[in-house]
Design an enzyme around this catalytic site. Sequence first.
Site, PDB file in Angstrom:
ATOM      1  N   CYS A 182     -92.646 -53.060  17.101  1.00 17.83           N
ATOM      2  CA  CYS A 182     -92.245 -51.287  17.239  1.00 17.83           C
ATOM      3  C   CYS A 182     -93.909 -50.416  17.957  1.00 17.83           C
ATOM      4  CB  CYS A 182     -91.843 -50.114  16.237  1.00 17.83           C
ATOM      5  SG  CYS A 182     -90.462 -51.501  16.379  1.00 17.83           S
ATOM      6  N   HIS A 191     -93.705 -43.155  15.537  1.00 16.89           N
ATOM      7  CA  HIS A 191     -92.124 -44.306  16.568  1.00 16.89           C
ATOM      8  C   HIS A 191     -90.704 -43.718  15.639  1.00 16.89           C
ATOM      9  CE1 HIS A 191     -89.957 -47.674  17.215  1.00 16.89           C
ATOM     10  NE2 HIS A 191     -89.423 -47.630  16.009  1.00 16.89           N
ATOM     11  N   ASN A 240     -83.450 -47.000  18.643  1.00 16.80           N
ATOM     12  CA  ASN A 240     -84.856 -47.116  18.608  1.00 16.80           C
ATOM     13  C   ASN A 240     -85.231 -48.044  19.225  1.00 16.80           C
ATOM     14  OD1 ASN A 240     -87.376 -49.043  17.450  1.00 16.80           O
ATOM     15  ND2 ASN A 240     -86.710 -49.026  14.961  1.00 16.80           N
TER      16      ASN A 240
HETATM   17  O1  UT7 Z   1     -88.995 -49.327  14.180  1.00 16.18           O
HETATM   18  C1  UT7 Z   1     -88.481 -50.656  12.596  1.00 16.18           C
HETATM   19  C2  UT7 Z   1     -86.841 -51.376  12.471  1.00 16.18           C
HETATM   20  N1  UT7 Z   1     -86.150 -50.755  10.999  1.00 16.18           N
HETATM   21  C3  UT7 Z   1     -86.883 -49.593  10.548  1.00 16.18           C
HETATM   22  O2  UT7 Z   1     -87.033 -48.413  11.094  1.00 16.18           O
HETATM   23  C4  UT7 Z   1     -85.156 -49.805   9.515  1.00 16.18           C
HETATM   24  C5  UT7 Z   1     -86.105 -48.627   8.660  1.00 16.18           C
HETATM   25  N2  UT7 Z   1     -84.692 -48.585   6.884  1.00 16.18           N
HETATM   26  C6  UT7 Z   1     -84.306 -48.010   7.588  1.00 16.18           C
HETATM   27  O3  UT7 Z   1     -83.342 -46.961   8.793  1.00 16.18           O
HETATM   28  C7  UT7 Z   1     -82.434 -47.873   7.147  1.00 16.18           C
HETATM   29  O4  UT7 Z   1     -83.263 -48.693   6.219  1.00 16.18           O
HETATM   30  C8  UT7 Z   1     -81.241 -47.825   7.608  1.00 16.18           C
HETATM   31  C9  UT7 Z   1     -80.718 -47.386   8.594  1.00 16.18           C
HETATM   32  C10 UT7 Z   1     -81.632 -49.340   8.217  1.00 16.18           C
HETATM   33  C11 UT7 Z   1     -80.315 -48.004   5.866  1.00 16.18           C
HETATM   34  O5  UT7 Z   1     -80.393 -46.708   5.660  1.00 16.18           O
HETATM   35  P1  UT7 Z   1     -79.874 -46.699   4.229  1.00 16.18           P
HETATM   36  O6  UT7 Z   1     -79.470 -45.444   4.091  1.00 16.18           O
HETATM   37  O7  UT7 Z   1     -81.109 -47.737   3.836  1.00 16.18           O
HETATM   38  O8  UT7 Z   1     -78.614 -47.572   3.663  1.00 16.18           O
HETATM   39  P2  UT7 Z   1     -78.843 -49.258   2.851  1.00 16.18           P
HETATM   40  O9  UT7 Z   1     -79.455 -49.849   3.180  1.00 16.18           O
HETATM   41  O10 UT7 Z   1     -79.237 -48.157   1.228  1.00 16.18           O
HETATM   42  O11 UT7 Z   1     -77.634 -49.058   2.613  1.00 16.18           O
HETATM   43  C12 UT7 Z   1     -76.733 -48.003   2.011  1.00 16.18           C
HETATM   44  C13 UT7 Z   1     -75.045 -48.406   2.266  1.00 16.18           C
HETATM   45  C14 UT7 Z   1     -74.827 -50.500   1.838  1.00 16.18           C
HETATM   46  O12 UT7 Z   1     -73.524 -49.984   1.584  1.00 16.18           O
HETATM   47  P3  UT7 Z   1     -72.921 -50.529  -0.346  1.00 16.18           P
HETATM   48  O13 UT7 Z   1     -74.270 -51.577  -0.875  1.00 16.18           O
HETATM   49  O14 UT7 Z   1     -73.973 -48.691  -0.959  1.00 16.18           O
HETATM   50  O15 UT7 Z   1     -71.935 -50.038  -0.575  1.00 16.18           O
HETATM   51  C15 UT7 Z   1     -74.787 -50.585   3.328  1.00 16.18           C
HETATM   52  O16 UT7 Z   1     -74.354 -51.664   3.510  1.00 16.18           O
HETATM   53  O17 UT7 Z   1     -74.724 -48.561   3.786  1.00 16.18           O
HETATM   54  C16 UT7 Z   1     -74.724 -49.315   3.807  1.00 16.18           C
HETATM   55  N3  UT7 Z   1     -74.268 -49.662   5.293  1.00 16.18           N
HETATM   56  C17 UT7 Z   1     -73.506 -49.133   5.894  1.00 16.18           C
HETATM   57  N4  UT7 Z   1     -72.415 -48.290   6.130  1.00 16.18           N
HETATM   58  C18 UT7 Z   1     -71.898 -48.007   7.213  1.00 16.18           C
HETATM   59  C19 UT7 Z   1     -75.417 -50.321   6.032  1.00 16.18           C
HETATM   60  N5  UT7 Z   1     -75.214 -50.270   7.369  1.00 16.18           N
HETATM   61  C20 UT7 Z   1     -74.123 -49.506   7.980  1.00 16.18           C
HETATM   62  C21 UT7 Z   1     -73.076 -49.039   8.559  1.00 16.18           C
HETATM   63  N6  UT7 Z   1     -72.497 -48.092   8.399  1.00 16.18           N
HETATM   64  N7  UT7 Z   1     -74.085 -49.011   9.873  1.00 16.18           N
END
Ligand code: UT7
Length: 325
Positions: free
Chosen positions: A112, A252, A282
Amino acid sequence: MNAGILSTGHDYPEGILTNADLEKIVETSDEWITTRTGIKQRRKAADNEYTSQFAVRASERAIEKSGLSVEDIEIIVCATTTPDQILPSTGCLIQKEIGAVNAAGMDVFAACSGFLYGITMVESMIRTGQVKHALVVGAEVLTKYVDYSDRSTCVIFGDGAGAAVLGPVEDGKGILATKIMSDGRYEEQLFAPGGGTKMGITHQAIDEKAHCFKMRGNELFKVAVRSMAGISKEMLSKAGYTVDDVKMVIPHQANQRITDAVASRLKVPDEKVYSNIAEHGNTSSASIPIALDECLESGKIVEGDLVLMTAFGGGVTWGGTLVRF
Ligand code: UT7
């Protein structure tokens, strides 16, 4: 002589993948995606569409707006992590299609942050007189590397391309500070292990979706905020400005919550931070040049404005660029 951004262009697929569409593919909800990322929809290439097609249209628009002839372009740097093919580079494929016969074409592979990597490379080439005019492109078809059974990645990524023509500008204008960084120790925060020489191109690797992106989103989130805010402050201080002097910050477009956290660390009001993540998701290396072109086209950035761009991505890589238009 400083190097400046003379013009920009962008392009993206017609296909749209909404949060409602994703609800039918994977266990997720519009509510979760909107509140956790700010994304409402993303563009998705059709099966017969590929990266250089969007890159070529973005490049042609940028070159047309610059008033230059395509023969004036002496280097094409395409930032992409999703090239058309392993060989030749997407930069060479863009060169062929647009007819830039006097250019050298190449790719940079910095996820990115790739667009700012390209800008930083050609900035010094222009400033030192090695080339006069350059084309820097960020282009991705990420949706072909997404595992649509992995809800933590498939809701984020979208496709598109943005391009910028750079050339010499008068003193006091153009790129006032630019820097790129990486830290390979964070390799496994965002990676695709398959498709290369380490794992080999085997049926098993493809069946296991080893070529698809794997992400530790939560860990990456923290590094993203820290690195983008840090390098932004460094670029401002290096050029002798404060955030009050900046007309627009273009981060970004990774996650609206990352953008908000960076803005809060920089103490910059929301109206000075550009966001199009709701419509595009993204788009990795394409996100900054698409956003920049939207700002220039809509008059949010005009001549004389100071613009701060910052990015981070897999590697991990990050960068910051301060430009006076
Ligand atoms: O360009 C560089 C590329 N990458 C990024 O920029 C990614 C940076 N990170 C992020 O944007 C965020 O970390 C994410 C959007 C990927 C995830 O959001 P988060 O608030 O950090 O969620 P998390 O990974 O802490 O997950 C929280 C919960 C989990 O469930 P449990 O374990 O608490 O039951 C996940 O399984 O949310 C769940 N989860 C979802 N639920 C519904 C993860 N993805 C999803 C989804 N829909 N799409």
